[in-house]
Design an enzyme around this catalytic site. Structure first.
Site, PDB file in Angstrom:
ATOM      1  N   CYS A 141      62.110   7.164 -19.709  1.00  0.00           N
ATOM      2  CA  CYS A 141      61.171   7.003 -18.837  1.00  0.00           C
ATOM      3  C   CYS A 141      61.851   5.590 -18.089  1.00  0.00           C
ATOM      4  CB  CYS A 141      59.741   6.628 -19.311  1.00  0.00           C
ATOM      5  SG  CYS A 141      59.294   8.152 -19.750  1.00  0.00           S
ATOM      6  N   HIS A 183      56.681   2.494 -13.788  1.00  0.00           N
ATOM      7  CA  HIS A 183      56.653   3.747 -14.359  1.00  0.00           C
ATOM      8  C   HIS A 183      55.066   4.420 -14.274  1.00  0.00           C
ATOM      9  CE1 HIS A 183      57.397   7.395 -16.700  1.00  0.00           C
ATOM     10  NE2 HIS A 183      56.761   6.884 -17.749  1.00  0.00           N
ATOM     11  N   ASN A 210      53.097  12.364 -15.406  1.00  0.00           N
ATOM     12  CA  ASN A 210      54.303  11.557 -15.837  1.00  0.00           C
ATOM     13  C   ASN A 210      55.602  12.399 -15.812  1.00  0.00           C
ATOM     14  OD1 ASN A 210      56.261  10.116 -17.376  1.00  0.00           O
ATOM     15  ND2 ASN A 210      54.951   9.526 -19.114  1.00  0.00           N
TER      16      ASN A 210
END
EC number: 2.3.1.180
Length: 328
Positions: free
Chosen positions: A122, A255, A285
């Site tokens: 990520c 993020h 996500n």
């Protein structure tokens, strides 16, 4: 003259198949997994996610985002000197050949362009952005395409409601250009492999066979605690390197993993909620794609304006974490 790496174009792409929480709950119920819109929404802030169709690869999503970024930058594909692509879901097992090379091929970029992947999960887009910034500041390249592209729908266990409801597919991209105007002002990157087991893809390849389950594993509580702590610290580090205070930040773009993590991190930095770009509700996500997706959303809807300061921050498997401060 000081050379800066400046963002001159942004782009993003979400595959057409949109799955709401209610739709996903109905799909999971058929295989005996219980969840609901309320359960997902209250724990993550996610309302929907997008899934790529069968046969659509991470590079295909990356190309769509790259084309939009190139168009905004008023660049042709062959103006690009280097492509850096961040992904945990490469087109080929082990990333061989790299997904960046597949994007290069599909964009029709000549062999004068370098291309490679970055794997920091990520945090991957921030790692890739930092590498691109270094090449441009050193005067090696003038234009670099940085892409984050993921197809996480293929690596989640749909019998594990703690992870399968969180992830989606998508891509985002930026074009960086050498400039005498301030662009990327500071970067800060970190990693600690001692925490690798709390967020991982545990399957291993042995003699051409995958050993174990190649699905995302996450210790949610442990990741939450570290994410809030480390994103705060690395954000302060990057702002300090840039000579900025929290009041100088126009937009924080973390993020897009979990709304509670994002808000908690911003709160520790004393950045108000109204200065956070939030897109996690619409795509879940998307790992390395999430920050460039959010940047492009903010640019195209007019919130992010030229001259404004943005703070990017992420944490990912490895564990890796990082932050970037840039002037748009």
């Amino acid at each position: 003259m000081t050379i800066y790496a400046k963002i001159i174009g942004t782009g993003s792409y979400l595959p057409p198949k949109r799955i709401t929480n209610d739709e996903l709950a109905a799909i999971l119920a058929k295989q005996g997994v219980e969840t609901s819109d309320e359960w997902i929404r209250t724990r993550s802030g996610i309302l929907a996610r997008h899934y790529a169709d069968e046969g659509v690869q991470s590079s295909d999503l990356g190309v769509k985002a790259a084309e939009k970024a190139l168009e905004m930058a008023k660049c042709q594909a062959n103006d690009i000197d280097m492509i850096i692509l961040a992904t945990s879901t490469p087109d080929f097992f082990g990333g061989f050949p790299s997904t960046a090379c597949m994007v290069q091929k599909k964009l029709g970029v000549t062999s004068n362009c370098a291309a490679f992947d970055v794997q920091a999960v990520c945090s991957g887009f921030l790692y890739a952005l930092s590498v691109a910034d270094s090449f441009i500041r050193a005067g090696v390249y003038k234009k670099v395409l940085v892409v984050g592209a993921e197809t996480y729908s293929r690596i989640v266990d749909y019998n594990d409601r703690t992870t399968c409801v969180l992830f989606g597919d998508g891509a985002g991209a930026v074009v960086l250009s050498a400039s005498d105007e301030p662009g990327i002002m500071a970067t800060a990157l970190h990693a600690d492999g001692n925490y690798g087991d709390i967020l991982s893809l545990p399957g291993k390849l042995s003699n051409g066979v995958v050993e174990g389950k190649a699905f995302v594993y996450m210790d949610g509580k442990a990741v939450f605690k570290l994410a809030v702590t480390w994103m705060d610290k690395v954000g302060l580090e990057a702002m300090g390197k840039a000579g900025l205070k929290n009041t100088d930040i126009d937009w924080m773009i973390p993020h897009q993993a979990n709304l509670r993590i994002m808000q908690s991190s911003a709160r520790k930095l004393d950045i108000p909620d109204e200065k956070i770009i939030v897109t996690v509700d619409q795509h879940g996500n998307t790992s390395a794609a999430s920050i460039p997706l959010a940047i492009d959303t903010g640019v195209r809807d007019g919130r992010i304006k030229p001259g404004q300061n943005i703070l990017l921050a992420a944490i990912g498997g490895g564990l890796t974490w990082g932050a970037v401060v840039a002037k748009m």
